[in-house]
Motif scaffolding. Structure first.
Motif, short mmCIF file in Angstrom:
data_model
loop_
_atom_site.label_atom_id
_atom_site.label_comp_id
_atom_site.label_asym_id
_atom_site.label_seq_id
_atom_site.Cartn_x
_atom_site.Cartn_y
_atom_site.Cartn_z
N SER A 154 0.85 -1.21 0.04
CA SER A 154 0.16 0.12 -0.06
C SER A 154 0.98 1.32 0.01
O SER A 154 0.46 2.12 -0.52
CB SER A 154 -0.84 0.00 1.18
OG SER A 154 -2.01 -1.24 0.92
N SER A 179 -5.53 0.88 -8.54
CA SER A 179 -6.49 0.81 -7.47
C SER A 179 -6.61 2.42 -7.07
O SER A 179 -5.90 3.19 -7.13
CB SER A 179 -6.06 0.11 -6.37
OG SER A 179 -4.57 0.51 -5.68
N SER A 182 -8.77 5.20 -2.09
CA SER A 182 -9.44 4.72 -1.00
C SER A 182 -9.49 3.18 -0.92
O SER A 182 -10.15 2.68 0.20
CB SER A 182 -10.91 5.19 -1.31
OG SER A 182 -11.64 4.75 -2.48
N ALA A 183 -8.87 2.44 -1.75
CA ALA A 183 -8.90 1.01 -1.75
C ALA A 183 -8.29 0.28 -0.61
O ALA A 183 -7.04 0.94 -0.14
CB ALA A 183 -8.44 0.38 -3.13
N GLU A 184 -8.78 -0.65 0.10
CA GLU A 184 -8.05 -1.17 1.25
C GLU A 184 -6.87 -1.83 0.90
O GLU A 184 -5.82 -1.87 1.66
CB GLU A 184 -9.00 -1.99 1.81
CG GLU A 184 -8.36 -2.73 3.09
CD GLU A 184 -8.96 -3.64 4.04
OE1 GLU A 184 -9.12 -4.08 5.02
OE2 GLU A 184 -10.66 -3.65 3.46
N ASN A 185 -6.89 -2.48 -0.22
CA ASN A 185 -5.55 -3.34 -0.88
C ASN A 185 -5.08 -2.70 -2.17
O ASN A 185 -6.01 -2.61 -3.15
CB ASN A 185 -6.15 -4.68 -0.98
CG ASN A 185 -6.38 -5.26 0.41
OD1 ASN A 185 -5.62 -5.34 1.43
ND2 ASN A 185 -7.51 -5.99 0.25
N ALA A 186 -3.97 -2.30 -2.32
CA ALA A 186 -3.48 -1.60 -3.42
C ALA A 186 -3.11 -2.45 -4.43
O ALA A 186 -2.63 -3.61 -4.16
CB ALA A 186 -2.39 -0.77 -3.12
#
Length: 251
Positions: A154, A179, A182-186
């Protein structure tokens, strides 16, 4: 410096794991025939330094007299002929932060020699300094090309942009999607043509396999500069003693 244009697919001949390091020997297929002690080679995007000349025998070999092919096996002794060997020492930090630690004898690796000053610049600026290790999440193989989605650490996401440059396993690629912030996982996506799939390790890469990630160095320097809030003063006084003396003369 490198450009991310892979010159050859090499094969890991041996990897000797020590306490917190390893010695890796690679069949470079003649790519390093003129690479002397201290020369650089990018292996899956990691800049490694040759620890012996092409005429020297690898660690643990029975003789150091013959400059010809040597033999190797996974235990560190040598049993199979390997022309054009390249041997490098890899510290523990590199093994942990890149995919080199997962390599096994027989694995193929992407190889690139450093760029000569008068060479053609076909990719983008690649340092061979891997920023982190990602993982192939999925691949969609079409008739004439493939789409690969790679998870990345991230903290590296801010340095990626659609249509921007990235080096994955040492290959200079253009990002087709990234991504959202705001994505939790990049993650990032790249589209690969048949030539890239054939001439690099991406043709055989499977979901779950590690991927070395080096983001665009220009993005890293830009972010570093902006973190200071303003452009630093680059004025340099080359002879402060003389300047002070001259100032006193005018008083």
């Amino acid at each position: 410096m490198f450009t991310g244009i892979i010159e050859e697919l090499g094969t890991v001949a041996a990897i000797d794991h020590l306490d917190d390091s390893a010695v890796i020997t690679i069949d470079a297929k003649g790519l390093v025939d003129d690479l002397g002690l201290g020369g650089s080679l990018a292996v899956n995007g990691v800049c490694l330094t040759s620890v012996r000349t092409g005429d020297a025998s690898p660690p643990g070999s029975a003789t150091a007299e013959s400059p010809g092919p040597f033999v190797a096996e996974s235990s560190g002794s040598f049993t199979a002929e390997v022309p054009g060997p390249f041997t490098a020492e890899v510290m523990g930090e590199t093994l942990r932060l890149t995919g080199l630690g997962a390599l096994r004898p027989g694995d193929q690796v992407n190889l690139e020699r450093c760029t000569p000053a008068a060479g053609r610049f076909d990719g983008h600026v690649v340092q061979g300094h891997v920023d982190g290790c990602g993982e192939l999440l999925s691949r969609d193989d079409h008739n004439e090309w493939s789409t690969l989605r790679i998870a990345i650490p991230s903290p590296l996401a801010p340095y990626t942009a659609s249509k921007g440059s990235i080096a994955l396993n040492g290959v200079s690629l253009t990002l087709t999607a990234v991504s959202e912030p705001s994505a939790e996982n990049a993650w990032v996506e790249v589209g690969l043509i048949p030539a890239t799939l054939t001439h690099t390790t991406f043709g055989e890469l499977a979901p779950g396999d590690p991927v070395n990630v080096e983001v665009d160095v220009l993005a890293k320097y830009t972010a570093r500069l902006l973190s200071f809030g303003a452009a630093p003063d680059t004025t340099v006084i080359f002879n402060s003693t003389t300047s002070t003396r001259q100032g006193a003369d005018h008083d």
